[in-house]
Design an enzyme around this catalytic site. Structure first.
Site, PDB file in Angstrom:
ATOM      1  N   HIS A 185     -55.985  34.305  25.635  1.00 11.49           N
ATOM      2  CA  HIS A 185     -55.001  35.254  25.627  1.00 11.49           C
ATOM      3  C   HIS A 185     -54.949  35.557  24.023  1.00 11.49           C
ATOM      4  CE1 HIS A 185     -53.284  33.479  29.462  1.00 11.49           C
ATOM      5  NE2 HIS A 185     -53.622  34.682  29.859  1.00 11.49           N
ATOM      6  N   ASP A 218     -62.186  37.657  33.303  1.00 15.96           N
ATOM      7  CA  ASP A 218     -62.082  38.437  34.809  1.00 15.96           C
ATOM      8  C   ASP A 218     -62.813  39.648  34.722  1.00 15.96           C
ATOM      9  OD1 ASP A 218     -59.593  36.918  35.903  1.00 15.96           O
ATOM     10  OD2 ASP A 218     -59.078  37.313  33.966  1.00 15.96           O
TER      11      ASP A 218
HETATM   12  P1  AMP Z   1     -53.888  36.690  32.884  1.00 20.76           P
HETATM   13  O1  AMP Z   1     -52.669  36.407  32.064  1.00 20.76           O
HETATM   14  O2  AMP Z   1     -54.637  35.773  33.383  1.00 20.76           O
HETATM   15  O3  AMP Z   1     -53.934  38.036  33.606  1.00 20.76           O
HETATM   16  O4  AMP Z   1     -55.072  37.246  31.830  1.00 20.76           O
HETATM   17  C1  AMP Z   1     -54.808  38.275  30.776  1.00 20.76           C
HETATM   18  C2  AMP Z   1     -55.802  38.705  29.910  1.00 20.76           C
HETATM   19  O5  AMP Z   1     -56.442  37.529  29.347  1.00 20.76           O
HETATM   20  C3  AMP Z   1     -57.011  39.261  30.776  1.00 20.76           C
HETATM   21  O6  AMP Z   1     -57.518  40.247  30.412  1.00 20.76           O
HETATM   22  C4  AMP Z   1     -57.773  37.992  30.882  1.00 20.76           C
HETATM   23  O7  AMP Z   1     -59.249  38.358  31.243  1.00 20.76           O
HETATM   24  C5  AMP Z   1     -57.908  37.514  29.778  1.00 20.76           C
HETATM   25  N1  AMP Z   1     -58.292  36.001  29.701  1.00 20.76           N
HETATM   26  C6  AMP Z   1     -57.928  35.297  30.315  1.00 20.76           C
HETATM   27  N2  AMP Z   1     -58.475  33.957  30.139  1.00 20.76           N
HETATM   28  C7  AMP Z   1     -59.406  34.062  29.208  1.00 20.76           C
HETATM   29  C8  AMP Z   1     -60.330  33.452  28.333  1.00 20.76           C
HETATM   30  N3  AMP Z   1     -60.631  32.110  28.820  1.00 20.76           N
HETATM   31  N4  AMP Z   1     -61.102  34.013  27.686  1.00 20.76           N
HETATM   32  C9  AMP Z   1     -60.860  35.335  27.371  1.00 20.76           C
HETATM   33  N5  AMP Z   1     -59.832  36.221  27.773  1.00 20.76           N
HETATM   34  C10 AMP Z   1     -59.128  35.492  28.714  1.00 20.76           C
END
Ligand code: AMP
Length: 290
Positions: A43, A156
């Site tokens: 994030h 994602d």
């Molecule tokens: P989430 O909190 O899981 O909804 O993720 C929020 C954002 O962070 C989304 O755009 C995800 O694709 C991105 N994200 C989550 N994990 C990673 C990672 N390991 N590397 C890059 N972006 C990430």
């Protein structure tokens, strides 16, 4: 960022929009980083990346109920809000948007956004309604913020493709940036859900990335894609994954199956470990080709 300042907090669309209007009226470009919190280095990489191209960064934290299925982990999803705010204090972030569920979805809420086939295949097949929830909440976040730019992780990957299509189809006008996957040293993609893995599962987990890397190499050496996908499933099961939801070479924009690696492709996989679905994907570019 030009001056030291605390993190502003917005709780309603109105509060956020007022601040964004003032920034944009002053000629500043505004970026949005949508998250569900439990922030990790993945994030934070999005925050750093978007801060390079905008003047003000808003991070939204909202565990969106409509993108979870009835048997999924909505209630258990981690919500370490104090830790998240502390993590953002060290980042080039100017504000956080922390709406509550009643603000996002009042009782008479009745609109939703669907993204056709793109939202029904792959993750959409295993998580019916998931992308409708994602598309609806992202439309709300982009509408409430009127951000110039928003950033999403390739972690994602299907979500990123769905959002690009949604923004184009509905003329939302927000520029969408993509950020590469941040990984642990052993290759495991960072995820808030990795916290669910016990030591034994955590030891198995990096086999997902290793397998994708091996399949990518074999595809680049001319391997037949359907055979490689079957080989991937076999390897993942052998490594200790309980089930493989999919392991598949796809067109990077339509997410349809491809038969040959004659242009860049995306290899996407989801495998289950100790009740947790682990997602990963890789870009696969033909060697000597595109
Ligand atoms: P989430 O909190 O899981 O909804 O993720 C929020 C954002 O962070 C989304 O755009 C995800 O694709 C991105 N994200 C989550 N994990 C990673 C990672 N390991 N590397 C890059 N972006 C990430």
């Amino acid at each position: 960022m030009d001056e030291a300042k605390g993190l502003q907090q917005f709780r309603t669309p109105g509060e956020m929009r007022m601040a964004v209007r003032a920034w944009q009226a002053a000629g500043l470009r505004v970026g949005l980083v949508p998250t569900m919190g439990a922030l990790h280095a993945g994030h934070l990489s999005l925050v750093e990346r978007i801060a390079e191209v905008v003047d003000r960064v808003i991070v939204s934290i909202f565990v969106n109920p409509t993108q979870f299925g009835p048997d999924e982990d909505f209630a258990a999803y981690p919500r370490p809000i104090a830790r998240d705010l502390a993590a953002l204090a060290d980042q080039p972030a100017d504000a956080v948007y922390l709406p509550d569920a009643a603000t996002m979805y009042p009782e008479d809420f009745s609109t939703s956004v669907q993204v056709g086939t793109l939202g029904k295949i792959l993750e959409g097949k295993f998580r019916p309604g998931h992308f409708e929830g994602v598309a609806t909440v992202v439309t709300k976040l982009l509408g409430a913020s009127r951000a110039d730019v928003a950033i999403f992780g390739e972690k994602d990957y299907q979500q990123l493709v769905v959002i690009r299509r949604l923004v184009r189809d509905l003329d939302l006008g927000t520029e969408i940036l993509a950020a590469p996957i941040v990984r642990e040293p052993d290759g495991l993609a960072l995820s808030s859900r990795n916290a669910y893995l016990d030591a034994q599962a955590r030891a198995v987990a990096p086999a997902l990335y290793r397998t994708l890397c091996a399949l990518k190499k074999a595809a680049q050496s001319g391997g037949e894609l359907r055979a490689l996908e079957r080989e991937g499933v076999r390897r993942l099961r052998e490594a200790g994954f309980e089930a493989v939801d999919y392991c598949t070479f796809r067109d990077p924009e339509t997410l349809q199956e491809i038969s040959r690696l004659d242009r860049p492709a995306r290899l996407l996989a989801v495998a289950r470990l100790a009740g947790t679905r682990l997602l990963d994907n890789l870009e696969v570019v033909p060697i000597g080709g595109g």
